[in-house]
Design a protein around this motif. Structure first.
Motif, PDB file in Angstrom:
ATOM      1  N   THR B  31       1.628  -5.754 -13.911  1.00  0.00           N
ATOM      2  CA  THR B  31       1.398  -3.924 -13.714  1.00  0.00           C
ATOM      3  C   THR B  31       2.399  -3.793 -13.325  1.00  0.00           C
ATOM      4  O   THR B  31       2.913  -4.656 -12.062  1.00  0.00           O
ATOM      5  CB  THR B  31       0.235  -4.244 -12.790  1.00  0.00           C
ATOM      6  N   LYS B  32       2.612  -3.024 -12.355  1.00  0.00           N
ATOM      7  CA  LYS B  32       4.580  -2.425 -11.925  1.00  0.00           C
ATOM      8  C   LYS B  32       3.883  -1.555 -10.895  1.00  0.00           C
ATOM      9  O   LYS B  32       2.958  -0.990 -10.508  1.00  0.00           O
ATOM     10  CB  LYS B  32       5.469  -1.802 -12.881  1.00  0.00           C
ATOM     11  N   HIS B  33       4.779  -2.448  -9.757  1.00  0.00           N
ATOM     12  CA  HIS B  33       3.456  -1.137  -8.413  1.00  0.00           C
ATOM     13  C   HIS B  33       5.037  -1.378  -7.400  1.00  0.00           C
ATOM     14  O   HIS B  33       6.061  -1.693  -7.274  1.00  0.00           O
ATOM     15  CB  HIS B  33       3.182  -2.052  -7.359  1.00  0.00           C
ATOM     16  N   VAL B  34       5.194   0.268  -6.943  1.00  0.00           N
ATOM     17  CA  VAL B  34       6.509   0.839  -6.156  1.00  0.00           C
ATOM     18  C   VAL B  34       6.241   0.086  -4.461  1.00  0.00           C
ATOM     19  O   VAL B  34       4.999   0.072  -4.354  1.00  0.00           O
ATOM     20  CB  VAL B  34       6.408   2.136  -5.956  1.00  0.00           C
ATOM     21  N   VAL B  35       7.062  -0.636  -4.170  1.00  0.00           N
ATOM     22  CA  VAL B  35       6.841  -0.754  -3.330  1.00  0.00           C
ATOM     23  C   VAL B  35       7.922  -0.231  -1.772  1.00  0.00           C
ATOM     24  O   VAL B  35       8.550   0.433  -2.248  1.00  0.00           O
ATOM     25  CB  VAL B  35       8.133  -2.265  -2.802  1.00  0.00           C
ATOM     26  N   GLU B  36       6.589   0.375  -0.688  1.00  0.00           N
ATOM     27  CA  GLU B  36       7.408   1.529  -0.079  1.00  0.00           C
ATOM     28  C   GLU B  36       7.634   0.610   1.767  1.00  0.00           C
ATOM     29  O   GLU B  36       6.899  -0.155   1.708  1.00  0.00           O
ATOM     30  CB  GLU B  36       6.215   1.973   0.033  1.00  0.00           C
ATOM     31  N   LEU B  37       8.532   1.139   2.163  1.00  0.00           N
ATOM     32  CA  LEU B  37       8.730  -0.255   4.024  1.00  0.00           C
ATOM     33  C   LEU B  37       7.819   1.693   4.255  1.00  0.00           C
ATOM     34  O   LEU B  37       7.838   2.170   4.636  1.00  0.00           O
ATOM     35  CB  LEU B  37       9.857   0.891   4.211  1.00  0.00           C
ATOM     36  N   MET B  38       6.536   0.277   5.546  1.00  0.00           N
ATOM     37  CA  MET B  38       6.429   1.606   6.141  1.00  0.00           C
ATOM     38  C   MET B  38       6.290   0.827   7.704  1.00  0.00           C
ATOM     39  O   MET B  38       5.654  -0.367   7.883  1.00  0.00           O
ATOM     40  CB  MET B  38       4.238   1.127   5.769  1.00  0.00           C
ATOM     41  N   ASP B  39       6.797   1.090   8.524  1.00  0.00           N
ATOM     42  CA  ASP B  39       6.912   0.328   9.747  1.00  0.00           C
ATOM     43  C   ASP B  39       7.243  -0.333  10.118  1.00  0.00           C
ATOM     44  O   ASP B  39       7.907  -1.099  10.446  1.00  0.00           O
ATOM     45  CB  ASP B  39       5.313   0.107  10.558  1.00  0.00           C
ATOM     46  N   GLY B  40       8.833   0.066   8.978  1.00  0.00           N
ATOM     47  CA  GLY B  40       9.829  -1.549   9.107  1.00  0.00           C
ATOM     48  C   GLY B  40       9.662  -2.827   7.613  1.00  0.00           C
ATOM     49  O   GLY B  40      10.054  -3.325   7.486  1.00  0.00           O
ATOM     50  N   ARG B  41       8.306  -2.100   7.499  1.00  0.00           N
ATOM     51  CA  ARG B  41       7.310  -3.861   6.634  1.00  0.00           C
ATOM     52  C   ARG B  41       7.640  -3.250   4.568  1.00  0.00           C
ATOM     53  O   ARG B  41       6.907  -2.047   4.119  1.00  0.00           O
ATOM     54  CB  ARG B  41       6.177  -4.193   7.410  1.00  0.00           C
ATOM     55  N   PRO B  42       7.670  -4.274   4.263  1.00  0.00           N
ATOM     56  CA  PRO B  42       7.356  -3.631   2.965  1.00  0.00           C
ATOM     57  C   PRO B  42       5.860  -4.117   1.727  1.00  0.00           C
ATOM     58  O   PRO B  42       4.935  -4.621   3.033  1.00  0.00           O
ATOM     59  CB  PRO B  42       8.138  -4.691   2.270  1.00  0.00           C
ATOM     60  N   MET B  43       5.512  -2.847   1.359  1.00  0.00           N
ATOM     61  CA  MET B  43       4.045  -2.263   1.366  1.00  0.00           C
ATOM     62  C   MET B  43       3.894  -2.440  -0.250  1.00  0.00           C
ATOM     63  O   MET B  43       4.522  -1.826  -0.951  1.00  0.00           O
ATOM     64  CB  MET B  43       3.243  -1.777   2.192  1.00  0.00           C
ATOM     65  N   ILE B  44       3.100  -2.778  -1.003  1.00  0.00           N
ATOM     66  CA  ILE B  44       3.381  -2.974  -2.482  1.00  0.00           C
ATOM     67  C   ILE B  44       2.014  -1.297  -2.633  1.00  0.00           C
ATOM     68  O   ILE B  44       1.101  -1.782  -2.259  1.00  0.00           O
ATOM     69  CB  ILE B  44       2.722  -4.209  -3.256  1.00  0.00           C
ATOM     70  N   ARG B  45       2.469  -0.337  -3.188  1.00  0.00           N
ATOM     71  CA  ARG B  45       1.791   0.124  -3.330  1.00  0.00           C
ATOM     72  C   ARG B  45       0.750   0.309  -4.892  1.00  0.00           C
ATOM     73  O   ARG B  45       1.317  -0.560  -5.613  1.00  0.00           O
ATOM     74  CB  ARG B  45       2.329   1.563  -3.580  1.00  0.00           C
ATOM     75  N   PRO B  46      -0.327   0.917  -4.908  1.00  0.00           N
ATOM     76  CA  PRO B  46      -0.841   0.428  -6.075  1.00  0.00           C
ATOM     77  C   PRO B  46      -0.154   1.236  -7.463  1.00  0.00           C
ATOM     78  O   PRO B  46       0.856   2.207  -7.728  1.00  0.00           O
ATOM     79  CB  PRO B  46      -1.889   2.166  -6.330  1.00  0.00           C
ATOM     80  N   GLY B  47      -0.258   0.527  -8.245  1.00  0.00           N
ATOM     81  CA  GLY B  47       0.675   0.457  -9.975  1.00  0.00           C
ATOM     82  C   GLY B  47      -0.323   0.576 -10.788  1.00  0.00           C
ATOM     83  O   GLY B  47      -0.711   1.660 -10.803  1.00  0.00           O
ATOM     84  N   ARG B  48       0.637   0.449 -11.996  1.00  0.00           N
ATOM     85  CA  ARG B  48       0.447   0.871 -13.626  1.00  0.00           C
ATOM     86  C   ARG B  48       0.775   0.562 -14.685  1.00  0.00           C
ATOM     87  O   ARG B  48       0.971  -0.751 -14.087  1.00  0.00           O
ATOM     88  CB  ARG B  48       0.455   2.707 -14.076  1.00  0.00           C
ATOM     89  N   PRO B  49      -0.378  -0.385 -15.387  1.00  0.00           N
ATOM     90  CA  PRO B  49       0.327  -1.034 -16.055  1.00  0.00           C
ATOM     91  C   PRO B  49       1.360  -1.255 -16.922  1.00  0.00           C
ATOM     92  O   PRO B  49       2.200   0.052 -16.659  1.00  0.00           O
ATOM     93  CB  PRO B  49      -0.515  -0.764 -17.468  1.00  0.00           C
ATOM     94  N   LEU B  50       1.802  -2.126 -16.828  1.00  0.00           N
ATOM     95  CA  LEU B  50       4.322  -2.276 -17.430  1.00  0.00           C
ATOM     96  C   LEU B  50       3.911  -1.300 -18.477  1.00  0.00           C
ATOM     97  O   LEU B  50       3.067  -2.674 -20.174  1.00  0.00           O
ATOM     98  CB  LEU B  50       4.399  -3.955 -17.598  1.00  0.00           C
ATOM     99  N   THR B  51       5.067  -1.291 -19.005  1.00  0.00           N
ATOM    100  CA  THR B  51       5.036   0.205 -20.563  1.00  0.00           C
ATOM    101  C   THR B  51       5.992  -1.022 -21.254  1.00  0.00           C
ATOM    102  O   THR B  51       6.622  -1.259 -20.450  1.00  0.00           O
ATOM    103  CB  THR B  51       5.737   1.299 -19.946  1.00  0.00           C
ATOM    104  N   GLU B  52       6.389  -0.749 -22.172  1.00  0.00           N
ATOM    105  CA  GLU B  52       7.676  -1.324 -23.463  1.00  0.00           C
ATOM    106  C   GLU B  52       9.000  -1.120 -22.375  1.00  0.00           C
ATOM    107  O   GLU B  52      10.030  -1.796 -21.835  1.00  0.00           O
ATOM    108  CB  GLU B  52       7.283  -0.352 -24.379  1.00  0.00           C
TER     109      GLU B  52
END
Lengths: 369, 252
Positions: B31-52
């Protein structure tokens, strides 16, 4: 590879629990730390050369550098405000180069030579052209000024006219040849009149625009060309010695000082051959000011042509001067100190030149360029 | 006059995370997930299945400039790699089986040895794709591909499995087994109704009825439909997404 089936439901009906990321994992991979250390070294070395570090909170090393150098200009060169320095200096660091660039700005001032040069010439023959000679050399030291010789230069670009003999007859012959006509030995006034209906910018008109001072146009260096008398630096100093309180002494003094400043070693440090970081040559455009003989209309038209042509040719830089240090090898403190010194000296020369130009009357204009 | 200072350099910012889920049989799901900075710390956000497409970007971004991706093979296997096997067969006579289906009005009963065009096959993740080509020479990368003119094939070239038995796991690389799977099963219906899309200028059911009744000596290539693909396209990592964009009216 990955499977095509749907993601299985979370065990025991619980929701997904996304993992956190260890605080030891960097959020960016770059050379910023190395780059910031280099700029910090530059700031530190600059401080030792009289550029005080700024007071208060700086958000970044680039912010600190910008404030350090801006503060230096404000303290060291108060004339910058009075003389409206129209330039955009910058310090930039890439993976390959550390560069100081003096970018060009629009809306530059337009000065008139005629009142001051004629007054100086009336005082002593050759004195006015001595002052003009100081302005004319500035271009060779990374301090370009648009001068009337831009007219002659553009005439050559537009009409391919590059003759030693700057006369309507010679120009007419040239245009006839350009049209594929066989030009006769003798050009009659009728022929010129006919050609004038098709072509502009005739030598007689251009010369009239600069009161016959052919040398100002950067043309006509052939036999019979009029070369004005130009005093030497020593002769100018001698005149000053006996005219200290003369109202025109300041402009002459500034011309002497400026010429002396460009005679120093490394005075061409920021003179840029307009090669980019990859060795590609480009056009450079822009200037500190426009200096016309009297009316700047024709000169401004030619400057616009010049800048348009440069843009159409592809890459062109709006810059006055530039100096770079290649970062292929480790940069030494001595190199950084030299960069600081070269930039300081450049700013001094810019100060002298703009102060010199400020002695000339401004052209009252409606629109800048 | 104000100075400016700036830094311009390569910078790689943490932008996303790929999470791998594995079971005891080493089957893996990504699965692929966006990583966002929250209060300067990275956070893995909910993702989706990895596509071709994600996989293509990932491999393209990570691979060394000169790294080969798929090796070219000869003579039957054209290429192998990235979980897929691509091979070809020359024009030949094959026994075809047609069976009536209550779900398809144009289905019919019959079998015979009929000519088939040159074919390019691909197997990936247990799915089979099939395309036709003109001529008898081994296809090259620039060889144009045409819709395989058979029933049970989607517009994308993917074979509709139906209830046919696919080769077992240990037979996944057995190319003959895959060809038997396709030609040994019953053809029941065209997988779409668009005119001139499966066979040009003739209804496919009529075409194959005629072939069953009276096979031509060679396959009439004039009925093949150009689908704007080449063998080279099959080598692209995102080919499945490319193929899936090829559709026809009346697909079911």
């Amino acid at each position: 590879m990955f499977a095509n089936q749907n993601l299985a439901a979370a065990p025991r009906g619980q929701g997904f629990c996304l993992p956190g990321i260890s605080h030891e994992i960097p959020i960016a991979l770059n050379d910023n730390h190395k780059q910031q250390r280099l700029l910090a070294r530059l700031a530190s070395i600059a401080e030792k050369n009289g550029l005080y570090l700024p007071m208060g909170k700086c958000e970044s090393i680039t912010d600190l550098l910008a404030r350090q150098w801006s503060g230096y200009v404000a303290r060291q060169h108060p004339n910058a405000v009075k003389n409206q320095w129209q330039a955009r200096p910058s310090i930039s660091l890439t993976d390959d180069h550390l560069t100081v660039e003096i970018g060009a700005e629009g809306g530059i001032e337009i000065y008139r030579l005629k009142p001051v040069i004629e007054a100086l010439e009336a005082e002593k023959s050759g004195l006015g052209w001595f002052v003009f000679s100081a302005i004319r050399v500035s271009d060779s030291y990374g301090l370009p000024v648009y001068l009337p010789d831009q007219i002659g230069y553009q005439l050559g670009c537009h009409y391919g006219y590059d003759s030693d003999e700057f006369t309507d007859e010679n120009y007419c012959k040239h245009l006839m040849a350009e049209e594929g006509q066989t030009s006769p030995d003798i050009i009659t006034p009728e022929m010129i009149s006919e050609m004038k209906e098709q072509y502009d910018h005739w030598p007689s008109d251009l010369l009239e625009d600069v009161d016959g001072h052919e040398h100002l146009l950067g043309v006509g260096y052939g036999k019979g060309a009029k070369h004005p008398l130009v005093l030497t630096d020593k002769q100018a100093k001698t005149w000053i010695a006996s005219h200290k309180d003369h109202p025109l002494a300041t402009v002459v003094n500034l011309a002497i000082e400026f010429k002396a400043s460009v005679a120093k070693p490394n005075a061409k440090a920021l003179l840029w051959d307009c090669q980019d970081d990859y060795g590609e040559e480009s056009e450079r455009i822009g200037a500190l000011a426009i200096v016309a003989w009297d009316s700047p209309d024709l000169l401004m038209e030619m400057i616009q042509h010049h800048e348009e042509m440069a843009y159409q040719c592809g890459y062109c830089y709006e810059a006055l001067g530039r100096v770079s240090i290649d970062l292929k090898t480790d940069i030494t403190d001595a190199q950084l100190a030299q960069l600081v010194k070269q930039t300081q000296e450049y700013l001094k020369r810019m100060d002298l030149l703009t102060e010199l130009l400020s002695q000339f009357p401004l052209w009252e204009r409606n629109n800048g360029i | 006059m104000e100075f400016e200072a700036s830094i311009h350099g390569d910078s790689f910012n943490l932008s996303s995370a790929v999470l791998l889920y594995s079971d005891s049989n080493n089957r893996t799901y990504a699965t692929k997930h966006v990583v966002e900075l929250m209060d300067g710390r990275p956070m893995i956000r909910p993702g989706r299945p990895l596509t071709e497409g994600d996989y293509k970007h990932l491999v393209d971004g990570l691979k060394p400039a000169e790294r080969p991706t798929i090796e070219w093979n000869d003579p039957k296997i054209l290429a192998k790699g990235l979980g897929r096997t691509i091979w070809w067969s020359p024009p030949q006579q094959r026994t075809l089986f047609f069976k009536e289906s209550g779900l398809a009005s144009r289905s019919f009963e019959g079998k015979n040895t009929c000519p088939t065009p040159g074919l390019v096959f691909m197997v990936i993740d247990g799915s089979m794709y099939i395309y036709a080509f003109k001529g008898a020479q081994a296809p090259g990368k620039t060889t144009k591909l045409f819709q395989a003119p058979f029933f049970n094939v989607w517009a994308s070239g993917k074979v509709c499995d139906g209830n046919a038995q696919k080769p077992d796991d240990d037979q996944q690389v057995n190319l003959d087994a895959w060809e038997r799977f396709f030609f040994g099963s019953n053809f029941t219906h065209p997988n779409f109704s668009e005119k001139d899309r499966l066979t040009k200028r003739i209804d496919p059911a009529l075409f194959w009825k005629k072939q069953i009744q009276s096979p031509s000596p060679t396959f009439p290539e004039k009925v093949l439909v150009d689908i704007n693909l080449t063998v080279s396209d099959m080598l692209q990592i995102d080919f499945i997404e490319t193929a899936n964009r090829i559709t026809a009216r009346g697909e079911f």
